[in-house]
Scaffold this active site. Structure first.
Site, PDB file in Angstrom:
ATOM      1  N   THR A 154       0.835  -1.210   0.000  1.00 44.95           N
ATOM      2  CA  THR A 154       0.000   0.000   0.000  1.00 44.95           C
ATOM      3  C   THR A 154       0.864   1.252   0.000  1.00 44.95           C
ATOM      4  OG1 THR A 154      -1.747  -1.173   1.172  1.00 44.95           O
ATOM      5  CG2 THR A 154      -1.840   1.228   1.220  1.00 44.95           C
ATOM      6  N   LYS A 175      -8.006  -1.345  -5.415  1.00 45.34           N
ATOM      7  CA  LYS A 175      -7.737  -2.432  -4.472  1.00 45.34           C
ATOM      8  C   LYS A 175      -8.958  -3.327  -4.589  1.00 45.34           C
ATOM      9  CE  LYS A 175      -5.980  -4.482  -0.683  1.00 45.34           C
ATOM     10  NZ  LYS A 175      -4.614  -4.944  -0.393  1.00 45.34           N
ATOM     11  N   SER A 232      -9.468  -7.265   2.748  1.00 40.79           N
ATOM     12  CA  SER A 232     -10.024  -7.903   3.946  1.00 40.79           C
ATOM     13  C   SER A 232      -9.471  -7.213   5.186  1.00 40.79           C
ATOM     14  CB  SER A 232      -9.715  -9.407   3.950  1.00 40.79           C
ATOM     15  OG  SER A 232      -8.331  -9.619   3.932  1.00 40.79           O
ATOM     16  N   ASP A 237      -6.584   0.440   3.048  1.00 43.53           N
ATOM     17  CA  ASP A 237      -5.662   0.525   1.905  1.00 43.53           C
ATOM     18  C   ASP A 237      -6.317   1.336   0.782  1.00 43.53           C
ATOM     19  OD1 ASP A 237      -4.191  -1.205   3.422  1.00 43.53           O
ATOM     20  OD2 ASP A 237      -3.999  -2.764   1.888  1.00 43.53           O
ATOM     21  N   GLU A 282      -3.462  -2.616  -6.432  1.00 38.25           N
ATOM     22  CA  GLU A 282      -2.772  -3.312  -5.337  1.00 38.25           C
ATOM     23  C   GLU A 282      -3.357  -4.704  -5.179  1.00 38.25           C
ATOM     24  OE1 GLU A 282      -2.729  -1.533  -1.353  1.00 38.25           O
ATOM     25  OE2 GLU A 282      -2.017  -3.450  -0.549  1.00 38.25           O
ATOM     26  N   GLY A 283      -2.485  -5.700  -5.146  1.00 33.91           N
ATOM     27  CA  GLY A 283      -2.924  -7.068  -4.886  1.00 33.91           C
ATOM     28  C   GLY A 283      -3.329  -7.230  -3.428  1.00 33.91           C
ATOM     29  N   GLY A 307      -2.271  -9.624   0.054  1.00 33.36           N
ATOM     30  CA  GLY A 307      -1.331 -10.602   0.604  1.00 33.36           C
ATOM     31  C   GLY A 307      -0.146 -10.817  -0.331  1.00 33.36           C
ATOM     32  N   ASN A 312      11.539  -2.345   0.225  1.00 30.46           N
ATOM     33  CA  ASN A 312      10.870  -1.352   1.077  1.00 30.46           C
ATOM     34  C   ASN A 312      11.338  -1.455   2.530  1.00 30.46           C
ATOM     35  OD1 ASN A 312       8.846   0.582   1.871  1.00 30.46           O
ATOM     36  ND2 ASN A 312       7.712  -1.146   2.727  1.00 30.46           N
TER      37      ASN A 312
HETATM   38  N1  LIG Z   1       8.354   2.628   3.873  1.00 31.27           N
HETATM   39  C1  LIG Z   1       7.546   2.656   4.926  1.00 31.27           C
HETATM   40  N2  LIG Z   1       7.566   3.707   5.761  1.00 31.27           N
HETATM   41  C2  LIG Z   1       6.755   3.770   6.836  1.00 31.27           C
HETATM   42  N3  LIG Z   1       5.886   2.815   7.174  1.00 31.27           N
HETATM   43  C3  LIG Z   1       5.812   1.739   6.361  1.00 31.27           C
HETATM   44  C4  LIG Z   1       6.638   1.598   5.209  1.00 31.27           C
HETATM   45  N4  LIG Z   1       6.322   0.434   4.615  1.00 31.27           N
HETATM   46  C5  LIG Z   1       5.366  -0.129   5.352  1.00 31.27           C
HETATM   47  N5  LIG Z   1       5.049   0.648   6.401  1.00 31.27           N
HETATM   48  C6  LIG Z   1       4.026   0.381   7.426  1.00 31.27           C
HETATM   49  O1  LIG Z   1       3.955  -1.021   7.622  1.00 31.27           O
HETATM   50  C7  LIG Z   1       2.601  -1.455   7.633  1.00 31.27           C
HETATM   51  C8  LIG Z   1       2.365  -2.415   6.470  1.00 31.27           C
HETATM   52  O2  LIG Z   1       2.553  -1.696   5.256  1.00 31.27           O
HETATM   53  P1  LIG Z   1       1.458  -1.784   4.097  1.00 31.27           P
HETATM   54  O3  LIG Z   1       0.117  -1.584   4.665  1.00 31.27           O
HETATM   55  O4  LIG Z   1       1.886  -0.878   3.003  1.00 31.27           O
HETATM   56  O5  LIG Z   1       1.664  -3.320   3.690  1.00 31.27           O
HETATM   57  P2  LIG Z   1       0.836  -4.174   2.627  1.00 31.27           P
HETATM   58  O6  LIG Z   1       1.811  -5.070   1.972  1.00 31.27           O
HETATM   59  O7  LIG Z   1       0.047  -3.264   1.787  1.00 31.27           O
HETATM   60  O8  LIG Z   1      -0.130  -5.033   3.571  1.00 31.27           O
HETATM   61  P3  LIG Z   1      -1.518  -5.783   3.176  1.00 31.27           P
HETATM   62  O9  LIG Z   1      -1.145  -7.177   2.782  1.00 31.27           O
HETATM   63  O10 LIG Z   1      -2.292  -5.735   4.469  1.00 31.27           O
HETATM   64  O11 LIG Z   1      -2.183  -5.019   2.087  1.00 31.27           O
HETATM   65  C9  LIG Z   1       1.737  -0.209   7.586  1.00 31.27           C
HETATM   66  O12 LIG Z   1       1.442   0.208   8.891  1.00 31.27           O
HETATM   67  C10 LIG Z   1       2.640   0.800   6.903  1.00 31.27           C
HETATM   68  O13 LIG Z   1       2.318   2.120   7.208  1.00 31.27           O
HETATM   69 MG   LIG Z   2      -2.007  -3.135   1.603  1.00 30.90          MG
END
Ligand SMILES: Nc1ncnc2c1ncn2[C@@H]1O[C@H](COP(=O)(O)OP(=O)(O)OP(=O)(O)O)[C@@H](O)[C@H]1O
Ligand SMILES: [Mg+2]
Length: 238
Positions: A16, A36, A40, A51, A109-110, A112, A169
């Site tokens: 995200t 998105k 879930s 997201d 965005e996918g 998981g 990341n």
């Molecule tokens: N580069 C970053 N800087 C600050 N916080 C981050 C960073 N990357 C991830 N996070 C934090 O980590 C958590 C998970 O990140 P994110 O929600 O983007 O993951 P995701 O892969 O989209 O998860 P999901 O599978 O639930 O969609 C969030 O709270 C997000 O704010």
């Molecule tokens: Mg996400």
């Protein structure tokens, strides 16, 4: 220009954050269509798909355009949908995806990891080829990410995806561990030919649209370069 399907090495790795940054960056150059399709775990955010809400905010769109199916429990989509009595219709997913490019550059965005099902029998890794999108793999920079990234890329390639590259990341503030310091170089050395490491995204203390756009700027330039031309009405071209 082909849109993007942003997948990742796992849940919680920054899909995200990276998608939202790309949406905020691309929006300055033309219309964007973030999506998105299935989210879930909305119960953890007061019933809102968090997201999709961030993607919508980064695009200046209403939430209803950005999420097709929102599921309350923080579970794999097919499990959450089954328990809620909700259908994950492949026809509706395909129709939603097909409608995106008329609105702007699709950034999807996918959910998981890459081998998570968005409907029974249809996995995230099937979507780039099915929907004509380039796949971007967000890899959470931590111990274990090397194998998870290569597995994800292999799964995408095996399903005919055009893999644009990998984004490493940063998941925490403060000094990186030894593993974290070495992961970028190891990925550059081991990723298959034609799948570049697009860049590293720093930790963003306040994930607001402007800060997210800055954080992904290097990645966005690698992805879009001077070819960014997503339609009429482009604002703030730089
Ligand atoms: N580069 C970053 N800087 C600050 N916080 C981050 C960073 N990357 C991830 N996070 C934090 O980590 C958590 C998970 O990140 P994110 O929600 O983007 O993951 P995701 O892969 O989209 O998860 P999901 O599978 O639930 O969609 C969030 O709270 C997000 O704010
Ligand atoms: Mg996400």
């Amino acid at each position: 220009m082909k849109g993007l399907l942003v997948t990742g090495t796992d849940t919680g790795v920054g899909k995200t954050v990276v998608s939202a940054g790309l949406v905020a960056w691309a929006r300055r150059r033309g219309p964007v269509a973030p999506w998105k399709p299935v989210e879930s775990g909305t119960a953890e955010h007061g019933g809102r798909p968090a997201d999709a809400a961030l993607l919508a905010r980064c695009a200046g769109l209403e939430l209803e355009h950005v999420c097709l199916v929102a599921l309350s429990e923080p579970l794999a989509p097919v499990v959450a949908a089954r328990r809620a009595g909700v259908e994950l219709s492949v026809a509706a997913l395909d129709a939603g995806a097909a409608a995106l490019s008329a609105r702007g550059l699709p950034i999807v965005e996918g959910v998981g990891g890459a081998l998570v099902e968005v409907s029974e029998g249809l996995m995230v890794a099937d979507l780039p080829a099915r929907w004509g999108l380039r796949a971007v793999v967000v890899a959470g920079n931590r111990l274990g990410v090397l194998s998870h990234t290569l597995l994800t890329v292999e799964a995408l390639l095996a399903r005919g995806a055009d893999v644009a590259g990998v984004v490493l990341n940063t998941l925490h503030a403060g000094p990186p561990s030894v593993a974290e310091q070495n992961n970028a170089a190891e990925l550059r050395r081991t990723l298959p030919a034609g799948v570049p490491l697009l860049g590293t995204v720093p930790f963003v203390a306040e994930p607001e649209p402007e800060a997210l756009a800055r954080a992904v700027e290097g990645v966005a330039l690698r992805l879009f370069g001077g070819r960014m031309d997503v339609g009429q009405g482009a604002q703030g071209k730089r």
